[in-house]
Design an enzyme around this catalytic site. Structure first.
Site, PDB file in Angstrom:
ATOM      1  N   SER B 432     -15.853 -45.886 -25.664  1.00  0.00           N
ATOM      2  CA  SER B 432     -14.914 -46.863 -25.110  1.00  0.00           C
ATOM      3  C   SER B 432     -13.602 -46.217 -24.720  1.00  0.00           C
ATOM      4  O   SER B 432     -12.822 -46.815 -24.000  1.00  0.00           O
ATOM      5  CB  SER B 432     -14.669 -47.983 -26.118  1.00  0.00           C
ATOM      6  OG  SER B 432     -14.337 -47.448 -27.365  1.00  0.00           O
ATOM      7  N   HIS B 453     -20.988 -49.030 -21.434  1.00  0.00           N
ATOM      8  CA  HIS B 453     -20.023 -49.505 -22.416  1.00  0.00           C
ATOM      9  C   HIS B 453     -20.345 -50.937 -22.791  1.00  0.00           C
ATOM     10  O   HIS B 453     -20.089 -51.872 -22.031  1.00  0.00           O
ATOM     11  CB  HIS B 453     -18.600 -49.373 -21.847  1.00  0.00           C
ATOM     12  CG  HIS B 453     -17.543 -49.795 -22.821  1.00  0.00           C
ATOM     13  ND1 HIS B 453     -16.389 -50.420 -22.439  1.00  0.00           N
ATOM     14  CD2 HIS B 453     -17.475 -49.690 -24.171  1.00  0.00           C
ATOM     15  CE1 HIS B 453     -15.649 -50.669 -23.511  1.00  0.00           C
ATOM     16  NE2 HIS B 453     -16.289 -50.228 -24.579  1.00  0.00           N
ATOM     17  N   GLU B 465     -20.202 -52.618 -19.042  1.00  0.00           N
ATOM     18  CA  GLU B 465     -19.576 -51.794 -17.998  1.00  0.00           C
ATOM     19  C   GLU B 465     -20.444 -50.551 -17.821  1.00  0.00           C
ATOM     20  O   GLU B 465     -20.590 -49.778 -18.759  1.00  0.00           O
ATOM     21  CB  GLU B 465     -18.166 -51.350 -18.403  1.00  0.00           C
ATOM     22  CG  GLU B 465     -17.119 -52.451 -18.427  1.00  0.00           C
ATOM     23  CD  GLU B 465     -15.745 -51.917 -18.872  1.00  0.00           C
ATOM     24  OE1 GLU B 465     -14.773 -52.147 -18.165  1.00  0.00           O
ATOM     25  OE2 GLU B 465     -15.674 -51.264 -19.931  1.00  0.00           O
ATOM     26  N   ASN B 503     -10.932 -52.433 -21.318  1.00  0.00           N
ATOM     27  CA  ASN B 503      -9.961 -51.924 -22.283  1.00  0.00           C
ATOM     28  C   ASN B 503      -8.640 -51.583 -21.612  1.00  0.00           C
ATOM     29  O   ASN B 503      -7.582 -51.651 -22.227  1.00  0.00           O
ATOM     30  CB  ASN B 503     -10.515 -50.703 -23.011  1.00  0.00           C
ATOM     31  CG  ASN B 503     -11.520 -51.106 -24.075  1.00  0.00           C
ATOM     32  OD1 ASN B 503     -11.605 -52.272 -24.436  1.00  0.00           O
ATOM     33  ND2 ASN B 503     -12.270 -50.158 -24.570  1.00  0.00           N
TER      34      ASN B 503
END
Lengths: 431, 756
Positions: B432, B453, B465, B503
């Site tokens: 991540s 991800h 992702e 993120n």
């Protein structure tokens, strides 16, 4: 079609087994089918086998589940394997896994299959308990009853003694002798001393302990995580005692003959849970798919004698036949694996190999000869490791093949005695 | 030459057999054209004295009627317009219900929305005993209520409680349950469905089966609750409370549905009128528009995930997962649920054991909820095979590494596994925080390295992702996308950059939350404000759930990557350093009891912030402005930098990854009516208070014109669809995306939409 057609021999690619656990301990949460599935799944993964290539699956078990008697098919139906893998279950007492393996080998030799999985499993923690005859009859009558009154009458016919369940006893149906009693008889007939039996048992534990310590045994295992997800995984056979001594074994009391007996819990194999499987392929198919055989099945033989005579002595008849079919002698063998149902049985078998009388019974002119003890059960045996009835044959095969390859040996011999007066022997040839 | 009609008619011995087979579509839907065809056929059989009864069956095996064609909903110009459409549907179904010819409906496959409402108006319903046969009223999922009589007929057929349950959740009801509920009258093997339907039709015509029946077996308790006004009032009131609690008041469809169902127990005509009126109002509501936008966006995303043309996925039926921690176990579990065999590796057997226990816990949820049987549970468990070495990796097409988040560890693992993998294998990483390109440095085949991800917990969070580097081969990306879809995830393709997308947009949001705490805003106020805005949880709760260690580590990485604008909150780092880890450590911003239940704010944490115990009261609006703008701003930046290829992907990433309720490229008016324009207004009104506050709306907002409420054009053509789903009113030209958008590896937007 034979086992020795060049280029089309039956190859042993690999073998995997669960750790063996004494009945009622670490593996009691698993049935035989689940133990079989664990061994087979790991075998498929570990060999990078394409599940779609498996043609058949044969499995042995001695005490089948009443609800799912065809253990092989239940295992073959696991999601990892395609539904088209045909499967059947076999039963030849302690040689059941061997039966599965030789059945699979036969199918390969006949050209019916190229890739086969064979093995066996047993869960002595989960033995089906049967109702007594009286209780069963009453239940069946009640289910057929047409009215409440009839139903009640059927159930009222149950007597207290009918409520006592029937537990499977490990006794011969025709003779009424338990296996332990047969072993006692063999010890006395063949002059097998208590000391000799304990010494063999001690060797079984110490060799197994060494094999665990240096990882040779661990290499064949698939650790089992607890059924409920709690607790540590089982990573080794839990019956092996590295700290066993002759003195400790000598202290144990005989179990089957209090007064004159020599067979104890220490020099007999324990009731055990476990599963084991081997991967067999036809030689040319294996090589074409990029697999490297570890060994080939050179020959095998089954034999039988009257169970009332010496129940566990049939290996003495099977081994010469297997060797003769292989075109080899005992001296050619680099390793020997003998299933240790009882130390008394192994020692009786060994005595039989050297006996002229037994040789002639086997149709030979002279005895096989003495087995070099340094080559016998070098990684321990069923006494220490445990004996899940249906699985042992596959364990012995896997261990024999792996150790043979490790030592750079050429030929290996194995024998398995079985209840009913049956015996099995097989010769493997390193690849 | 006539185009084939959707409904064909055959009369056998007095029974009219209508076969619904919508040409050119994979499912049957009610569109205006279809309704016309039906009206014509029904009128025809009504007028034909030879026809005594009718059977409706689907001409598409395995699917019955999937509901109304949603495209139609986009054409409503007003609430009245929509209400009229609903009333039209009522009239048509009323004619079926009370017409001369009783209709038997034979359902094999999905019977959803309008299809179910149609069935309720028919005289008899037979379901095929097949796993594909499901009944549902999923309108709430689009912010609507059933508009063709579902709220009026269903309660009388299955009872108040069951009807509310179905309507408010949109849940699927399988054939067996439908029979138990009384939703269908009979359930038969698919092979005899048609013949049975015809036989029942004859029986209805002959009168041996009455047209009005109540087949439910009802207990005394349910009779008391459902057959008395007092009982019903209790049930309805409870439903209202539960709906409010679950939705936070953000979904007007829920209370509207309850109102409509309530109306079903009063005057019949008034009840139907209520349904039409509420349907109309909801159809024009912002929430409905947004949910429909999301629905279109995700549907289009599935067809066109952002891969270059010709990218072909490798077939994947088994995979390896490295790392049996929380994420690895989650990935293994969802893989097993989809029938993929998993070789599950860690460094020691006790770790593998813990991982498999975590897999079991996930799969067990399905068993407890009766989604799967015990046999299916055992099968799924058996697909996960643990190991402590690399045996079993020799022929795997895909490996997902989810090991410890440390570059050296990942490099080691990459090299070890590549030594045994076949050269065609795809190596995916669940990292991540580490750029994929850095991880690929250790790889002998960096073009086969891709990021996958997942979000935590893997089995619940719908977003994936797929992160590509300029080197990643299209087929490799396609494989990752296909596997993601197979695992039931909504997949967006994202360029490799710090934080990827989700993120990255979370970082300034969290940092700003830290600054608001420094300013003295209370924890409850922050969480309440953002929940009011539409997030499922507030930012402080989010930090506690994710873990302060993870949040600050991620924040640190993002600050390092974007130092000029993402400034990690020093105070948050202090909190993490004080040993407060959040929920996992039983102490964070909130306090947790021994069992992990939250017991309230841990007021001692305020001491670590600049304001200390002094509380500042900011309006929820201000809080929302600062926090949401921080996130939205970064999202637009991601679009400009080419990290995501369209605003649509950004919306989906934000909604499915974080639960963002208002979309970035919001087409419709939101409940903050001026939408993005307001962000610009905010910055003009309140210049940054401290140098640390770096919220400045992107220039692209200045040219933003929110679309008029009423006109989301039907995506009639592909180019229209692209327009709907890209960000045209951002003054972003393809050129401004610059070199970070690589050609050929993802579907980078270009002037000619179909070039890639």
């Amino acid at each position: 079609m034979t086992l020795s057609t060049p280029g089309r021999r039956v190859a042993i690619i690999d073998g995997v087994r669960t750790p063996f656990a004494k009945a009622g301990t670490a593996l009691k949460g698993f049935g035989a089918i689940e133990l079989g599935k664990l061994a087979v799944a790991e075998l498929v993964h570990r060999t990078d086998l394409d599940p779609a290539s498996v043609d058949l699956l044969a499995f042995g078990t001695v005490i089948p589940s009443v609800l799912a008697p065809n253990i092989a098919r239940e295992i073959a139906l696991m999601p990892l394997l395609p539904k088209g893998v045909q499967a059947w279950s076999v039963s030849r007492a302690c040689a059941s896994a061997n039966q599965a393996i030789t059945d699979a080998a036969d199918q390969i030799a006949l050209g019916h299959a190229e890739v086969a999985i064979a093995g066996g499993a047993e869960s002595l923690s989960n033995v089906p308990i049967l109702h007594s005859r009286g209780f069963s009859d009453a239940l069946v009558a009640a289910s057929r009853a047409k009215s409440t009154g009839q139903r009640l009458a059927a159930l009222a016919a149950i007597r207290p003694r009918d409520l006592v369940p029937v537990t499977p006893a490990i006794a011969e149906p025709t003779t009424g002798e338990t296996m332990g009693q047969s072993a006692e008889k063999m010890a006395k007939l063949n002059g097998i001393t208590r000391e000799a039996q304990d010494a063999l048992a001690l060797a079984s534990h110490l060799h197994a302990a060494a094999g665990i310590a240096d990882g040779r045994i661990g290499a064949e295992l698939v650790p089992v995580l607890p059924a409920d997800g709690r607790g540590a995984p089982l990573t080794a056979d839990n019956g092996v005692r590295s700290d066993t001594t002759a003195a400790q074994l000598a202290k144990l009391k005989p179990v089957f003959d209090r007064r004159y007996g020599t067979v104890t819990a220490g020099n007999a194999s324990p009731l055990t849970d476990g599963g084991a499987a081997v991967l067999l392929m036809r030689e040319d198919a294996a090589k074409a798919a990029g697999f490297r055989p570890k060994a080939y099945i050179r020959s095998y033989a089954y034999a039988a004698l009257d169970p009332g005579e010496q129940l566990l002595q049939a290996p003495v008849l099977a081994a010469p036949l297997a060797l003769q079919r292989a075109g080899l002698t005992l001296a050619d063998m680099d390793l020997v694996e003998m299933h240790e149902a009882f130390a008394a049985q192994v020692l009786s078998n060994l005595a039989g190999f050297e006996s002229q009388a037994w040789a002639e019974r086997a149709g030979e002119t002279k005895p096989l000869g003495a087995v070099d003890r340094a080559k016998l059960n070098v990684l321990g045996g069923s006494i220490a490791i445990g004996h899940p009835f249906g699985a042992t044959g596959a364990r012995v095969t896997t261990t024999l093949v792996n150790e043979l390859v490790r030592r750079g040996g050429r030929y290996g011999l194995m024998t398995v005695c079985a209840a009913g007066g049956l015996g099995f022997s097989m010769v493997v040839e390193a690849a | 030459m006539n185009t084939p009609s959707a409904v064909s008619l055959v009369v056998e011995d007095g029974v009219a057999i209508l076969t619904f087979d919508l040409p050119g579509e994979s499912v049957n839907k009610f569109s205006p054209a279809v309704i016309e065809a039906f009206t014509a056929v029904l009128a025809h059989i009504d007028a034909d004295p030879a026809v005594q009864a009718a059977v409706l069956i689907s001409g598409k095996p395995g699917t019955f009627i999937a509901g109304a064609d949603i495209d139609q909903f986009l054409t409503f110009t007003s609430a009245d317009d929509a209400a009229k459409a609903s009333a039209f549907g009522h009239a048509m179904f009323d004619r079926i219900e009370s017409g001369r010819v009783p209709v038997v409906v034979a359902v094999d496959g999905a019977c959803l929305g309008g299809g179910l409402e149609f069935s309720l108006a028919c005289a008899y319903r037979i379901a095929a005993d097949s796993p594909k046969t499901v009944f549902a009223l999923p309108e709430v999922k689009l912010g609507l209520i059933p508009g063709a009589g579902g709220t009026q007929r269903l309660p009388h057929r299955v009872g108040l409680t069951a009807a509310l349950d179905m309507i408010l959740t949109g849940k699927n009801v399988r054939a067996k349950k439908a029979l138990q509920l009384g939703l269908v009258d009979e359930m038969v093997h698919p092979g005899i469905l048609r013949a049975t339907a015809i036989a029942r039709a004859r029986a209805l015509a002959a009168g041996t089966i009455p047209r009005r029946r109540d087949t439910r077996r009802r207990s005394i308790g349910s009779r008391l609750l459902e057959d008395t006004p007092v009982g019903r009032a209790i049930v309805l009131s409870q439903a209202r409370k539960t709906a409010l609690a679950k939705s936070g008041g953000h979904y007007p469809a829920l209370p509207a549905a309850i109102d409509a169902v309530h109306a079903a127990y009063r005057d019949r005509a008034a009840g139907f009128a209520t349904e039409a009126r509420l349907f109309g109002a909801l159809a024009m509501s912002p929430v409905c528009r947004e949910l429909m936008f999301l629905f279109y966006a995700t549907t289009l995303l599935k067809k066109e995930p952002g891969l270059p043309a010709g990218a072909t996925a490798l077939p994947v039926t088994r995979l390896g997962v490295l790392g049996t921690g929380f994420m690895g176990a989650g990935i293994a579990a969802v893989s097993a649920q989809q029938g993929l065999a998993v070789r599950f590796k860690d460094t020691a057997w006790d770790r593998v054991g813990q991982g498999i226990k975590a897999v079991r816990d996930v799969l067990n949820e399905g068993l407890k909820r009766r989604h799967i049987t015990r046999v299916q549970f055992a099968d799924q468990m058996s697909l996960v095979s643990g190991t402590v070495d690399y045996t079993g990796f020799g022929r795997l097409p895909l490996v997902i590494e989810a090991v410890f988040e440390d570059l050296a560890v990942k490099h080691k693992v990459v090299q070890e596994v590549e030594a045994v993998l076949p050269p065609t294998a795809v190596l995916a990483t669940n990292t991540s925080t580490i750029p994929i390109a850095r991880i690929a440095e250790a790889s002998a085949r960096p073009e086969r390295v891709v990021g996958m991800h997942f979000f935590s917990p893997v089995h619940k969070m719908p977003l994936l992702e797929v992160i590509v580097t300029p080197q990643t081969l299209p087929d490799v990306a396609a494989t990752a996308v296909e596997v993601g879809k197979k695992l039931g995830k909504t997949v967006i393709v994202v360029q490799d950059a710090p934080g990827f997308y989700v993120n990255r947009i979370l970082a300034p949001y969290i940092a700003e939350a830290g600054r608001l705490l420094d300013d003295g805003v209370s924890i409850e106020a922050l969480d309440r404000a953002m929940r009011g805005f539409g997030f499922p949880v507030g930012p402080i709760t989010l930090i506690d759930e994710v873990g302060l260690d993870v949040a600050t580590k991620s924040g640190g990485i993002m600050s390092a990557a974007f130092p000029e604008r993402i400034l990690a909150s020093a105070a948050l780092e202090k909190v993490a350093a004080s040993g407060r880890l959040g929920r996992k450590g039983k102490q964070g911003f909130y306090a947790y009891d021994a069992r992990g239940k939250r017991t309230g704010v841990d007021a001692s944490v305020y001491a670590l912030f600049r304001a200390g115990d002094a509380r500042t009261n900011l309006s929820a609006e201000t809080i929302v402005d600062r926090l949401a703008l921080a996130m939205v701003n970064e999202a637009v930046r991601c679009l400009e930098d080419g990290i995501i290829r369209s605003a649509r992907d950004g919306d989906i990433g934000a909604v499915f990854g974080i639960g963002f309720r208002r979309s970035v490229g919001d087409r419709s008016a939101t409940s903050t009516p001026s939408g993005p324009r307001r962000w610009c207004g905010v910055s003009k009104r309140s210049p940054p208070r401290t140098a640390a506050v770096r919220i400045r709306p992107r220039p692209s907002f200045a040219g933003w014109r929110p679309r008029a409420r009423r006109s989301i054009p039907r995506p009639a053509s592909r180019s229209d669809r692209r327009e709907l789903c890209s960000a045209p009113s951002c003054s972003i030209s393809p050129a401004s995306r610059g070199s970070s958008a690589s050609s050929g590896t993802t579907g980078s937007p270009s002037a000619s939409p179909h070039a890639s």
